[in-house]
Design a protein around this motif. Structure first.
Motif, mmCIF file in Angstrom:
data_model
loop_
_atom_site.group_PDB
_atom_site.id
_atom_site.type_symbol
_atom_site.label_atom_id
_atom_site.label_comp_id
_atom_site.label_asym_id
_atom_site.label_seq_id
_atom_site.Cartn_x
_atom_site.Cartn_y
_atom_site.Cartn_z
ATOM 1 N N LYS B 412 0.715 -1.141 -0.016
ATOM 2 C CA LYS B 412 0.029 -0.068 0.119
ATOM 3 C C LYS B 412 1.091 1.387 0.054
ATOM 4 C CE LYS B 412 -3.543 2.440 2.533
ATOM 5 N NZ LYS B 412 -4.528 2.445 3.986
ATOM 6 N N ASP B 413 2.081 1.243 1.025
ATOM 7 C CA ASP B 413 2.809 2.383 0.880
ATOM 8 C C ASP B 413 3.639 2.450 -0.603
ATOM 9 O OD1 ASP B 413 2.285 2.252 3.551
ATOM 10 O OD2 ASP B 413 4.295 1.898 4.190
ATOM 11 N N PHE B 415 2.405 1.664 -3.675
ATOM 12 C CA PHE B 415 1.216 2.227 -4.367
ATOM 13 C C PHE B 415 0.958 3.628 -4.188
ATOM 14 C CE2 PHE B 415 -3.602 2.259 -5.339
ATOM 15 C CZ PHE B 415 -3.344 2.329 -6.855
ATOM 16 N N TYR B 416 1.107 4.033 -2.907
ATOM 17 C CA TYR B 416 0.827 5.551 -2.505
ATOM 18 C C TYR B 416 1.733 6.445 -3.318
ATOM 19 C CZ TYR B 416 -0.462 9.588 0.122
ATOM 20 O OH TYR B 416 -0.620 10.880 0.492
ATOM 21 N N LEU B 417 3.080 6.062 -2.787
ATOM 22 C CA LEU B 417 4.144 6.824 -3.150
ATOM 23 C C LEU B 417 4.065 6.815 -4.929
ATOM 24 C CD1 LEU B 417 6.928 6.110 -0.888
ATOM 25 C CD2 LEU B 417 5.383 7.944 -1.010
ATOM 26 N N GLN B 418 3.747 5.763 -5.525
ATOM 27 C CA GLN B 418 3.956 5.744 -6.947
ATOM 28 C C GLN B 418 2.748 6.173 -7.645
ATOM 29 O OE1 GLN B 418 4.704 1.305 -6.613
ATOM 30 N NE2 GLN B 418 5.625 1.681 -8.718
ATOM 31 N N SER B 419 1.648 6.442 -6.880
ATOM 32 C CA SER B 419 0.508 7.295 -7.499
ATOM 33 C C SER B 419 0.789 8.877 -7.432
ATOM 34 C CB SER B 419 -0.712 6.980 -6.441
ATOM 35 O OG SER B 419 -0.563 7.500 -5.286
ATOM 36 N N ARG B 420 1.860 8.901 -6.702
ATOM 37 C CA ARG B 420 2.391 10.424 -6.866
ATOM 38 C C ARG B 420 3.464 10.518 -7.897
ATOM 39 N NH1 ARG B 420 -2.318 10.695 -4.795
ATOM 40 N NH2 ARG B 420 -2.469 11.409 -2.612
ATOM 41 N N GLY B 421 3.516 9.689 -8.680
ATOM 42 C CA GLY B 421 4.683 9.691 -10.017
ATOM 43 C C GLY B 421 6.105 9.174 -9.560
ATOM 44 N N LEU B 422 6.134 8.518 -8.132
ATOM 45 C CA LEU B 422 7.648 8.045 -7.963
ATOM 46 C C LEU B 422 7.809 6.722 -8.621
ATOM 47 C CD1 LEU B 422 7.185 10.257 -5.831
ATOM 48 C CD2 LEU B 422 8.420 8.719 -4.141
ATOM 49 N N SER B 423 8.849 6.330 -9.176
ATOM 50 C CA SER B 423 9.236 4.971 -9.702
ATOM 51 C C SER B 423 9.291 4.207 -8.540
ATOM 52 C CB SER B 423 10.622 4.783 -10.456
ATOM 53 O OG SER B 423 11.641 5.241 -9.647
ATOM 54 N N GLU B 426 12.540 4.657 -6.636
ATOM 55 C CA GLU B 426 12.369 5.876 -5.592
ATOM 56 C C GLU B 426 11.530 5.702 -4.590
ATOM 57 O OE1 GLU B 426 12.880 9.150 -9.209
ATOM 58 O OE2 GLU B 426 10.838 8.488 -8.963
ATOM 59 N N MET B 430 12.782 5.673 -0.810
ATOM 60 C CA MET B 430 12.334 6.801 0.187
ATOM 61 C C MET B 430 11.482 5.906 1.450
ATOM 62 S SD MET B 430 9.958 9.890 -0.929
ATOM 63 C CE MET B 430 11.430 10.907 -1.158
ATOM 64 N N ILE B 431 11.189 4.863 1.413
ATOM 65 C CA ILE B 431 10.721 4.210 2.258
ATOM 66 C C ILE B 431 11.719 3.530 3.254
ATOM 67 C CG2 ILE B 431 9.476 1.958 3.311
ATOM 68 C CD1 ILE B 431 7.525 2.676 0.641
#
Lengths: 252, 464
Positions: B412-413, B415-423, B426, B430-431
C-alpha cells in the motif's frame, strides 16, 4: 470540451472475485462528476483501478486517459499523465517527510509533462508548499513530519488536498475526501476544489454522502451499485437519493 | 558446532608452524608478532602483552555460537603490512595514490568542513593526523595509537586492553597479539568538544587483516563525539577485520561513538567494542554496518556507576551472501542505570540479519530501566531476519521493555508513493531511508548523506 477520461466496459477483479462488472464512464475536461453508491458498491476499487493498483486485475475493458490507453500503464506513468487520486485512507509512512516526498513527486510529474521544465530549488518549492498549506490551514511543522504519522483523519485529508494543489493534475479523483470531516474542514475542501477546478481540470468525486450538494455543484451524478453505474443524471439525482436512499436502485 | 571444532583442528592442530616461518608474512607466528613490536619500537610490556595474547589465541576455540566462520582461513591473512613509512602531519605531504583513495572517501572535504580533527588509517599505519589547535591547547590528545604508546606510556599501561582484555575471546586474543595503529583520544576533565572528531579506516591490501585499536578516555565532566568510517574495496581473498574499541567514560562525562562501516563483501568483520561507564556518565553508540561477508558486532556498555546510561542505535544491511550478526550488550552493575537499544536491519537478496543482544542486570543494581527495540525490514521473500535477545535479570526492581518487529515494505505504501509519480525504485529508497531515519538523524550530515547513498547503491539492481 475535450474528452479526458473514457472507461469502457471495465471489469476488475480482486483475487478472482469480480468487483467492477462492466462499467462505462466518460469525463470531459472542466466537468465535475460525482459517483454515489452504498458501501461495497466498488467505488474505491474503481478509483484504485484507475491509478493501476497492482493488487487488482483488469479482466476486460479499457481505460483511456488523454487519448492514451493506460490500461497497462504503471501507476507512476498514470500519475505523470496527470491523474491524481486523493486517498480515502492514506498510509502513514514513518521517516518520509511530506516536503521531501512531494518535491520529488512534483519534479517527476512536471518534467514528464514538459521536458524543458526548470525545477525550482528546494527553498522555492518549500515557499510554494507553505503558501498552499496556509490556505488549507495546515501547520507548517506538519510538512517536515513523517508522512501522515499520527495525523487525524481530517488532517490526512487536508494533506491529500495539499498534494492535489501542488501536483496540478488534469483529473482529480477524490475518494471519500469529504467523509470524516467537520464543517470547517468541509468548507476548506470546497474552497480547495474550487481553486483546483480552474481552466480545463476535471473532478471525479466519490462519496456516499448525499449532503454533498451543500457545497459542490456537479455537472453529472452517477449511481453505482454492485460494480456498475446503474443511473446517470444531473444534480437532481442526488435529491432523489436523499429522499429514497440507494434501495430503489438495488432493486431495479 | 562440530564444523567449528573441525576448523579449529584443521587450523591449529598442526603443531609445526614451519610452513609460514618462511619469508612470507602470511599466517601468524611468534616471529611476526616480535617483528610487529620491534618495528614500532615498543616497550617490553607491550611485546609481552602481544606474546601472551598469541598464546591465548592459539589455545582458544573459534566461537561456535554464531555465524559459521569455517571458511575464514586464518593462515591466509597478512597480519602486518606497512604501505607507507612516514606519518604526514599536513595533507600536502600525503602521497598521491593514497590521496586519491581518500579523495573518493571525502576526507579532505570533511577536513574543510572544519571538523575538529582527522585521523586516517591506510593499511596499518596512520598517515595523516591533525587536531585543531584549540583542542590541543585544552589538553586534548588525538593521536595515532603507535605514537601514543611512545608518548603516553602511563595512560597506555593503565587503560590498554583493560576494558576489552585479550582473554575475552579468540579474536580479542588475536587482536592483542597483532594490533596495529588506530586512534587514541584523551579528553581532559571538564573539556567539551562540540564538533565531532573523526577518523577513517580502510583495509587496502589484498588479504590483509586490519587490527586497529581505538582507545578513548573521557575524563570527568568532559564531553565529546568521535566518528569513524570504515570501508574496504572488494577482494577475492578473505579479509579479516578484528579491531577493538575501548572507551572509558568517567563520572558525569558524556561520549558519543559513531561509526559507519562499509566493508568489502568478502571481509570478516569481527570487531569488539566496549565502554566502561561511571557514575552519571553516558555513552551513546551510533552505528551503521554495510558490506562484509560476516559481521559479528555487539558494542557493549558496562554501566558501572550509579545513574550511568547507555544508548545503542544500530543499523545493519545484509545483502546477498551476507550475514549481519549484530546487536548490543549492556551490563547493568549499578542502581538507577538505564539503557536504550534501537536496532534496525534491512535484508535483501537472501541476506541474513540477526539481532543478538544481551542485557544483564546484577542483583545489587536497583531500579534499572531497559528498553530494547528491534525493527527488521525484508526487501524480498528469500531474505531473513531473526532476533536473539538474552535477558539476565537478577533484580526484581528492573523495568524492561522489549519490542521486536519484522516486516516487508507495505504494498500500500509503495502504491501510494507511485500514485504520486515516483518510480518503484524511488519509492523503495524513500521508504527505506525513512525506516533508518532514526539513525541517520543522529549522524553528522555528510555521514547521513553517505549512508543514504550506500543504501541506494545496495538497493539498486531491483528488488526480487
Amino acid at each position: 470540451m475535450k474528452l479526458l477520461l473514457q472507461i469502457k466496459n471495465l471489469h476488475i477483479a480482486v483475487d478472482d472475485r469480480e468487483i467492477i462488472k462492466g462499467l462505462d464512464l466518460e469525463i470531459k475536461s472542466g466537468e465535475i462528476h460525482i459517483i454515489m453508491g452504498p458501501n461495497g458498491a466498488g467505488k474505491s476499487t474503481l478509483s484504485n483501478a484507475l491509478l493501476g493498483d497492482p493488487s487488482l486485475d483488469l479482466k476486460q475493458g479499457k481505460i483511456v486517459f488523454v487519448d492514451k490507453n493506460i490500461s497497462d500503464f504503471k501507476t507512476e506513468d498514470r500519475a505523470k499523465l496527470g491523474l491524481f487520486m486523493s486517498w480515502q485512507h492514506p498510509p502513514e509512512i514513518t521517516g518520509v517527510s511530506l516536503d521531501q516526498f512531494l518535491f520529488l513527486a512534483y519534479k517527476n510529474i512536471m518534467l514528464a509533462q514538459d521536458k524543458k521544465w526548470q525545477a525550482p530549488s528546494i527553498f522555492e518549492f518549500k515557499q510554494k508548499l507553505e503558501q498552499e498549506a496556509a490556505k488549507l490551514e495546515i501547520p507548517i511543522k506538519f510538512l517536515q513530519r513523517s508522512l501522515n504519522v499520527g495525523f487525524s483523519g481530517g488532517e490526512k485529508k487536508k494533506i491529500e488536498m495539499l498534494q492535489l494543489a501542488i501536483l496540478e493534475p488534469k483529473l482529480a479523483i477524490l475518494d471519500e475526501t469529504d467523509s470524516g470531516l467537520d464543517v470547517d474542514a468541509i468548507k476548506l475542501l470546497h474552497q480547495a476544489i474550487k481553486e483546483f477546478k480552474v481552466k480545463d481540470r476535471a473532478v471525479l468525486l466519490i462519496t456516499h454522502h448525499p449532503n454533498i450538494l451543500d457545497y459542490i455543484k456537479p455537472d453529472y451524478v452517477h449511481i453505482m451499485i454492485d460494480g456498475q453505474i446503474v443511473k446517470s443524471g444531473s444534480q437532481d439525482l442526488i435529491k432523489e437519493v436523499q429522499k429514497a436512499g440507494f434501495k430503489s436502485y438495488v432493486q431495479s | 558446532m562440530s564444523k567449528a571444532k573441525d576448523t579449529k583442528e584443521k587450523l591449529w592442530g598442526n603443531a609445526n608452524p614451519a610452513p609460514y616461518m618462511q619469508a612470507t608474512s602470511r599466517g601468524l607466528t611468534k616471529k611476526i608478532v616480535k617483528q610487529i613490536s620491534a618495528s614500532k619500537h615498543e616497550p617490553n610490556w607491550m611485546l609481552q602483552h602481544r606474546l601472551d595474547s598469541l598464546e591465548l589465541f592459539k589455545n582458544m576455540p573459534m566461537p561456535n555460537w554464531g555465524p559459521d566462520l569455517s571458511k575464514l582461513d586464518l593462515d591466509k591473512i597478512t597480519y602486518f603490512a606497512q604501505a607507507h613509512d612516514q606519518q604526514a602531519t599536513d595533507w600536502k605531504d600525503v602521497p598521491k595514490d593514497i590521496k586519491n583513495t581518500f579523495d573518493k572517501l571525502g576526507i579532505p572535504q570533511a577536513e574543510q568542513k572544519a571538523l575538529a580533527g582527522v585521523g586516517a588509517q591506510y593499511e596499518s599505519t596512520v598517515i595523516y593526523h591533525n587536531l585543531k589547535q584549540q583542542w590541543q591547547d585544552q589538553g586534548v590528545i588525538f593521536e595515532d595509537m603507535d605514537v601514543a604508546l611512545q608518548k603516553y606510556p602511563e595512560l597506555m599501561s593503565e587503560y590498554f586492553m583493560k576494558a576489552v582484555p585479550s582473554h575475552l575471546h579468540k579474536f580479542t586474543a588475536l587482536h592483542g597479539a597483532v594490533w596495529s595503529g588506530g586512534t587514541f583520544l584523551y579528553v581532559p576533565k571538564g573539556v567539551n568538544i562540540d564538533l565531532p572528531l573523526q577518523a577513517y579506516f580502510r583495509m587496502n591490501a589484498k588479504g590483509m587483516g586490519q587490527f586497529e585499536h581505538t582507545l578513548i578516555i573521557v575524563e570527568e565532566d568532559a564531553q565529546a563525539h568521535y566518528i569513524e568510517g570504515c570501508s574496504a574495496p572488494r577482494y577475492g581473498v578473505d579479509s579479516l577485520h578484528a579491531g577493538c574499541v575501548e572507551i572509558y567514560v568517567k563520572k558525569n562525562a558524556r561520549f558519543r561513538y559513531s561509526s559507519v562501516e562499509s566493508w568489502s563483501k568478502d571481509a570478516y568483520n569481527l570487531n569488539t567494542k566496549r565502554a566502561i561507564v561511571e557514575e552519571n556518565a553516558r555513552i551513546e553508540w551510533v552505528g551503521g554496518n554495510f558490506g562484509s561477508n560476516v559481521t559479528m558486532l555487539y558494542p557493549c556498555s558496562v554501566l558501572k556507576g550509579l545513574g550511568a546510561s547507555a544508548d545503542h542505535l544500530g543499523l545493519a544491511f545484509a545483502n546477498s551472501g551476507q550475514i549481519q550478526d549484530a546487536g548490543a550488550k549492556v551490563i547493568h552493575l549499578a542502581s538507577q542505570t538505564s539503557s536504550n537499544i534501537v536496532m534496525k536491519s534491512i535484508s535483501k537478496g537472501g541476506g541474513v540479519s540477526l539481532y543478538r543482544g544481551l542485557v544483564d542486570i546484577s542483583a545489587k543494581a536497583d531500579n534499572v530501566s531497559i528498553s530494547v527495540n528491534c525493527d527488521a525490514l525484508l526487501l524480498d521473500d528469500n531474505s531473513h531476519s531473526d532476533t536473539i535477545p538474552v535477558m539476565k535479570i537478577n533484580n526484581a526492581t528492573a523495568t524492561v521493555v522489549h519490542e521486536a518487529r519484522a516486516g516487508k515494505i507495505s504494498a500500500k505504501d509503495l502504491f501510494y508513493l507511485q500514485s504520486r509519480g515516483l518510480s518503484e525504485e524511488e519509492a523503495i529508497n524513500m521508504i527505506v531511508n525513512g525506516f533508518i531515519e532514526p539513525i541517520t538523524r543522529e549522524l553528522p550530515l555528510e555521514y547521513a548523506v553517505e549512508m543514504n547513498r550506500m543504501i541506494e547503491l545496495e538497493i539498486e539492481g531491483g528488488i526480487g
